[in-house]
Design a protein around this motif. Structure first.
Motif, PDB file in Angstrom:
ATOM      1  N   ALA A   6      -9.621   2.847   2.348  1.00  0.00           N
ATOM      2  CA  ALA A   6      -8.197   2.920   2.051  1.00  0.00           C
ATOM      3  C   ALA A   6      -7.698   2.175   0.889  1.00  0.00           C
ATOM      4  CB  ALA A   6      -7.657   2.392   3.485  1.00  0.00           C
ATOM      5  N   GLU A   9      -8.638   3.999  -2.249  1.00  0.00           N
ATOM      6  CA  GLU A   9      -7.649   5.335  -2.515  1.00  0.00           C
ATOM      7  C   GLU A   9      -6.101   4.772  -3.023  1.00  0.00           C
ATOM      8  OE1 GLU A   9      -7.431   8.351  -2.810  1.00  0.00           O
ATOM      9  OE2 GLU A   9      -5.463   8.975  -2.339  1.00  0.00           O
ATOM     10  N   LEU A  10      -6.041   3.671  -2.426  1.00  0.00           N
ATOM     11  CA  LEU A  10      -4.529   3.174  -2.993  1.00  0.00           C
ATOM     12  C   LEU A  10      -4.608   2.580  -4.368  1.00  0.00           C
ATOM     13  CD1 LEU A  10      -1.720   2.138  -2.465  1.00  0.00           C
ATOM     14  CD2 LEU A  10      -2.642  -0.097  -1.309  1.00  0.00           C
ATOM     15  N   ALA A  13      -4.569   6.126  -6.356  1.00  0.00           N
ATOM     16  CA  ALA A  13      -3.060   6.590  -6.263  1.00  0.00           C
ATOM     17  C   ALA A  13      -2.373   6.039  -7.121  1.00  0.00           C
ATOM     18  CB  ALA A  13      -2.782   6.822  -4.898  1.00  0.00           C
ATOM     19  N   LEU A  33      -0.335  -5.657   0.015  1.00  0.00           N
ATOM     20  CA  LEU A  33      -0.842  -5.827   0.990  1.00  0.00           C
ATOM     21  C   LEU A  33      -0.910  -7.374   1.721  1.00  0.00           C
ATOM     22  CD1 LEU A  33      -3.888  -3.624   0.449  1.00  0.00           C
ATOM     23  CD2 LEU A  33      -2.021  -3.176   2.025  1.00  0.00           C
ATOM     24  N   ARG A  37       4.170  -5.969   2.994  1.00  0.00           N
ATOM     25  CA  ARG A  37       4.027  -4.884   3.716  1.00  0.00           C
ATOM     26  C   ARG A  37       5.129  -3.879   3.901  1.00  0.00           C
ATOM     27  NH1 ARG A  37      -1.929  -4.391   6.393  1.00  0.00           N
ATOM     28  NH2 ARG A  37      -2.796  -5.909   5.038  1.00  0.00           N
ATOM     29  N   ALA A  40       5.550  -1.858   0.939  1.00  0.00           N
ATOM     30  CA  ALA A  40       4.576  -0.812   0.911  1.00  0.00           C
ATOM     31  C   ALA A  40       5.102   0.486   1.867  1.00  0.00           C
ATOM     32  CB  ALA A  40       3.215  -1.102   1.368  1.00  0.00           C
ATOM     33  N   ARG A  41       5.577   0.091   2.931  1.00  0.00           N
ATOM     34  CA  ARG A  41       6.001   1.204   3.922  1.00  0.00           C
ATOM     35  C   ARG A  41       7.386   1.752   3.355  1.00  0.00           C
ATOM     36  NH1 ARG A  41       4.027  -2.418   7.938  1.00  0.00           N
ATOM     37  NH2 ARG A  41       1.944  -1.830   8.624  1.00  0.00           N
ATOM     38  N   SER A  44       6.433   3.995   0.499  1.00  0.00           N
ATOM     39  CA  SER A  44       5.818   5.303   0.996  1.00  0.00           C
ATOM     40  C   SER A  44       6.734   6.131   1.410  1.00  0.00           C
ATOM     41  CB  SER A  44       4.882   4.925   2.167  1.00  0.00           C
ATOM     42  OG  SER A  44       4.357   6.024   2.834  1.00  0.00           O
ATOM     43  N   LEU A  47       8.937   7.709  -1.206  1.00  0.00           N
ATOM     44  CA  LEU A  47       8.218   8.832  -2.168  1.00  0.00           C
ATOM     45  C   LEU A  47       8.256  10.190  -1.390  1.00  0.00           C
ATOM     46  CD1 LEU A  47       5.093   6.446  -3.288  1.00  0.00           C
ATOM     47  CD2 LEU A  47       6.771   7.916  -4.837  1.00  0.00           C
TER      48      LEU A  47
ATOM     49  N   ARG B  37       4.275  15.942  -8.348  1.00  0.00           N
ATOM     50  CA  ARG B  37       4.598  15.853  -6.612  1.00  0.00           C
ATOM     51  C   ARG B  37       3.606  15.821  -5.800  1.00  0.00           C
ATOM     52  NH1 ARG B  37      10.607  17.552  -5.348  1.00  0.00           N
ATOM     53  NH2 ARG B  37      11.343  17.571  -7.605  1.00  0.00           N
ATOM     54  N   ALA B  40       2.873  12.249  -5.991  1.00  0.00           N
ATOM     55  CA  ALA B  40       3.712  11.189  -5.140  1.00  0.00           C
ATOM     56  C   ALA B  40       3.464  11.298  -3.687  1.00  0.00           C
ATOM     57  CB  ALA B  40       5.281  11.911  -5.416  1.00  0.00           C
ATOM     58  N   ARG B  41       3.034  12.474  -3.141  1.00  0.00           N
ATOM     59  CA  ARG B  41       2.610  12.682  -1.741  1.00  0.00           C
ATOM     60  C   ARG B  41       1.221  11.794  -1.473  1.00  0.00           C
ATOM     61  NH1 ARG B  41       4.718  17.879  -2.412  1.00  0.00           N
ATOM     62  NH2 ARG B  41       6.705  17.991  -1.638  1.00  0.00           N
ATOM     63  N   ARG B  42       0.543  11.965  -2.370  1.00  0.00           N
ATOM     64  CA  ARG B  42      -0.694  11.091  -2.491  1.00  0.00           C
ATOM     65  C   ARG B  42      -0.456   9.534  -2.297  1.00  0.00           C
ATOM     66  NH1 ARG B  42      -5.733  10.658  -6.775  1.00  0.00           N
ATOM     67  NH2 ARG B  42      -6.911   9.405  -5.834  1.00  0.00           N
ATOM     68  N   LEU B  43       0.404   9.299  -3.155  1.00  0.00           N
ATOM     69  CA  LEU B  43       0.606   7.794  -3.161  1.00  0.00           C
ATOM     70  C   LEU B  43       1.507   7.273  -1.837  1.00  0.00           C
ATOM     71  CD1 LEU B  43       0.588   4.959  -4.433  1.00  0.00           C
ATOM     72  CD2 LEU B  43       2.485   5.490  -5.893  1.00  0.00           C
ATOM     73  N   SER B  44       2.134   8.038  -1.690  1.00  0.00           N
ATOM     74  CA  SER B  44       2.941   7.902  -0.193  1.00  0.00           C
ATOM     75  C   SER B  44       1.876   7.811   0.965  1.00  0.00           C
ATOM     76  CB  SER B  44       4.001   8.962   0.131  1.00  0.00           C
ATOM     77  OG  SER B  44       4.438   8.823   1.504  1.00  0.00           O
ATOM     78  N   ARG B  45       1.039   8.528   1.099  1.00  0.00           N
ATOM     79  CA  ARG B  45       0.126   8.464   2.182  1.00  0.00           C
ATOM     80  C   ARG B  45      -0.896   7.405   1.938  1.00  0.00           C
ATOM     81  NH1 ARG B  45      -0.507  13.914   1.341  1.00  0.00           N
ATOM     82  NH2 ARG B  45      -2.186  13.597  -0.114  1.00  0.00           N
ATOM     83  N   ALA B  46      -1.289   7.047   0.747  1.00  0.00           N
ATOM     84  CA  ALA B  46      -2.220   5.832   0.630  1.00  0.00           C
ATOM     85  C   ALA B  46      -1.561   4.789   0.928  1.00  0.00           C
ATOM     86  CB  ALA B  46      -2.737   6.011  -0.870  1.00  0.00           C
ATOM     87  N   LEU B  47      -0.212   4.408   0.580  1.00  0.00           N
ATOM     88  CA  LEU B  47       0.471   3.309   0.842  1.00  0.00           C
ATOM     89  C   LEU B  47       0.592   3.210   2.455  1.00  0.00           C
ATOM     90  CD1 LEU B  47       3.255   3.395  -1.808  1.00  0.00           C
ATOM     91  CD2 LEU B  47       1.733   1.633  -1.541  1.00  0.00           C
ATOM     92  N   ALA B  48       0.794   4.254   3.277  1.00  0.00           N
ATOM     93  CA  ALA B  48       1.027   3.990   4.575  1.00  0.00           C
ATOM     94  C   ALA B  48      -0.159   3.743   5.261  1.00  0.00           C
ATOM     95  CB  ALA B  48       1.630   5.481   4.982  1.00  0.00           C
ATOM     96  N   VAL B  49      -1.347   4.510   4.973  1.00  0.00           N
ATOM     97  CA  VAL B  49      -2.776   4.121   5.353  1.00  0.00           C
ATOM     98  C   VAL B  49      -3.164   2.683   5.159  1.00  0.00           C
ATOM     99  CG1 VAL B  49      -4.992   4.837   5.307  1.00  0.00           C
ATOM    100  CG2 VAL B  49      -3.164   6.599   5.378  1.00  0.00           C
ATOM    101  N   ALA B  50      -2.946   2.330   4.008  1.00  0.00           N
ATOM    102  CA  ALA B  50      -3.589   1.008   3.598  1.00  0.00           C
ATOM    103  C   ALA B  50      -2.608  -0.162   4.411  1.00  0.00           C
ATOM    104  CB  ALA B  50      -3.154   0.794   2.074  1.00  0.00           C
ATOM    105  N   ALA B  51      -1.267   0.102   4.512  1.00  0.00           N
ATOM    106  CA  ALA B  51      -0.283  -0.841   5.046  1.00  0.00           C
ATOM    107  C   ALA B  51      -0.748  -0.935   6.580  1.00  0.00           C
ATOM    108  CB  ALA B  51       1.245  -0.542   4.893  1.00  0.00           C
TER     109      ALA B  51
END
Ligand SMILES: [Zn+2]
Ligand SMILES: [Zn+2]
Lengths: 198, 198
Positions: A6, A9-10, A13, A33, A37, A40-41, A44, A47, B37, B40-51
């Motif tokens: 995780a 990947e961050l 990205a 992190l 946080r 970060a949300r 997210s 975006l 784009r 953008a979606r990849r970074l959005s997901r990575a931020l949410a998962v990491a957070a």
């Protein structure tokens, strides 16, 4: 380097952002992190919303979530002046730095015959249609001061002339704080030939 | 500046990143929206998962999505050497720059009596417990070369001594590529007193 998917990947990205390398990505990820946080949300969500909703204005082609952007829809702006720029970023830069109250037209590129980008590829018929349909008095040519930007400005000036519209070009010269000694020859030459009464 | 809420919010959220001002935020947002784009979606997901998933290792306190991080769980690493650092970023920096194969301990801060951060606030009892429970031979003190970092290193060295563990401090001196002329006095003084046979 780490075996935390995780986090890995961050970092990857974040490195896709322009101007962000390994160290900045690390700094950003750890800041979010360890200390922010909610930030970060928030990023997210912003975006995802922007990627899903923002398109181009059907009139001026700048970025907007609506069919017609807020500038084009604003009747208090002067529809007689259209400022032509290459990118939506140029619109933001001009709005941030000046009190320009006319409308814009965003080319989303520049003429570049060598790369196969001609008037059709730039959708210049849309701009021509605006010159035909709208009460335009002045077309401000605010393309970049590059070779392609100049070629584009030249083409647009001829288009404006065909429609009896006045074309103006943004001034070139010494940038604010610029030291003559370090300027390139083209800039210095433009600055000298564009001199005014003091 | 614009009246596009989704774009405005994206620019504001990007400006919360360390080192990102108005112009970088604009450049990043336009890059993502005009040219990437999927990014953008990849970074959005990575931020949410990491957070949502990343916390701290229960043994060494570095960032991990698991209870015990991959380093602590890796039996091939030398559990006899613990490198103590201030932040998870220091772990990434050391792993990225060296072939260190021991374990880490992340303080998540430094001793700073003036700010009310003492041994309890830093959770130093956890490190003391590790010195007691684990087969530690050497404690590498890799806190920053700041006043607080030195105070922290001094405290940790005394803790190590109580447990009969050898404490070492990372070297201070001229950074790679550093020109003597531009170094601060403290660094130069450390470099001279830490000189070795050539
Ligand atoms: Zn528009
Ligand atoms: Zn761990």
């Amino acid at each position: 380097m780490t075996t935390e998917p995780a986090l890995e990947e961050l970092l990857a990205a974040l490195r896709c952002l322009p101007g962000v390398g390994t160290k900045s990505a690390r700094r950003m990820a750890l800041h979010l992190l360890e200390r922010d946080r909610p930030g970060a949300r928030r990023l997210s969500r912003a975006l995802a919303v922007a990627a899903d909703t923002i398109g181009h204005c059907s009139r001026c082609r700048t970025l907007t979530a609506a069919t017609i952007c807020a500038r084009c829809a604003d009747a208090s702006r002067d529809a007689g002046v259209i400022c032509v720029v290459e990118t939506p970023g140029d619109v933001l830069a001009i709005e941030g730095a000046t009190d320009f109250r006319g409308l814009f037209h965003v080319l989303l590129g520049r003429l570049s015959p060598l790369d196969g980008i001609g008037p059709a590829e730039l959708g210049l018929d849309r701009l021509e249609q605006r010159l035909h349909d709208e009460p335009v008095r002045e077309l401000i040519l605010a393309t970049n001061a590059s070779v392609e930007g100049e070629v584009t400005a030249h083409y647009l000036a001829e288009m404006a002339a065909r429609h009896g519209v006045r074309a103006t070009r943004i001034a070139q010269g010494v940038p604010a704080g610029g030291e003559l000694e370090y300027l390139d020859a083209g800039t210095l030459s433009h600055a000298l030939s564009g001199r005014r009464e003091y």
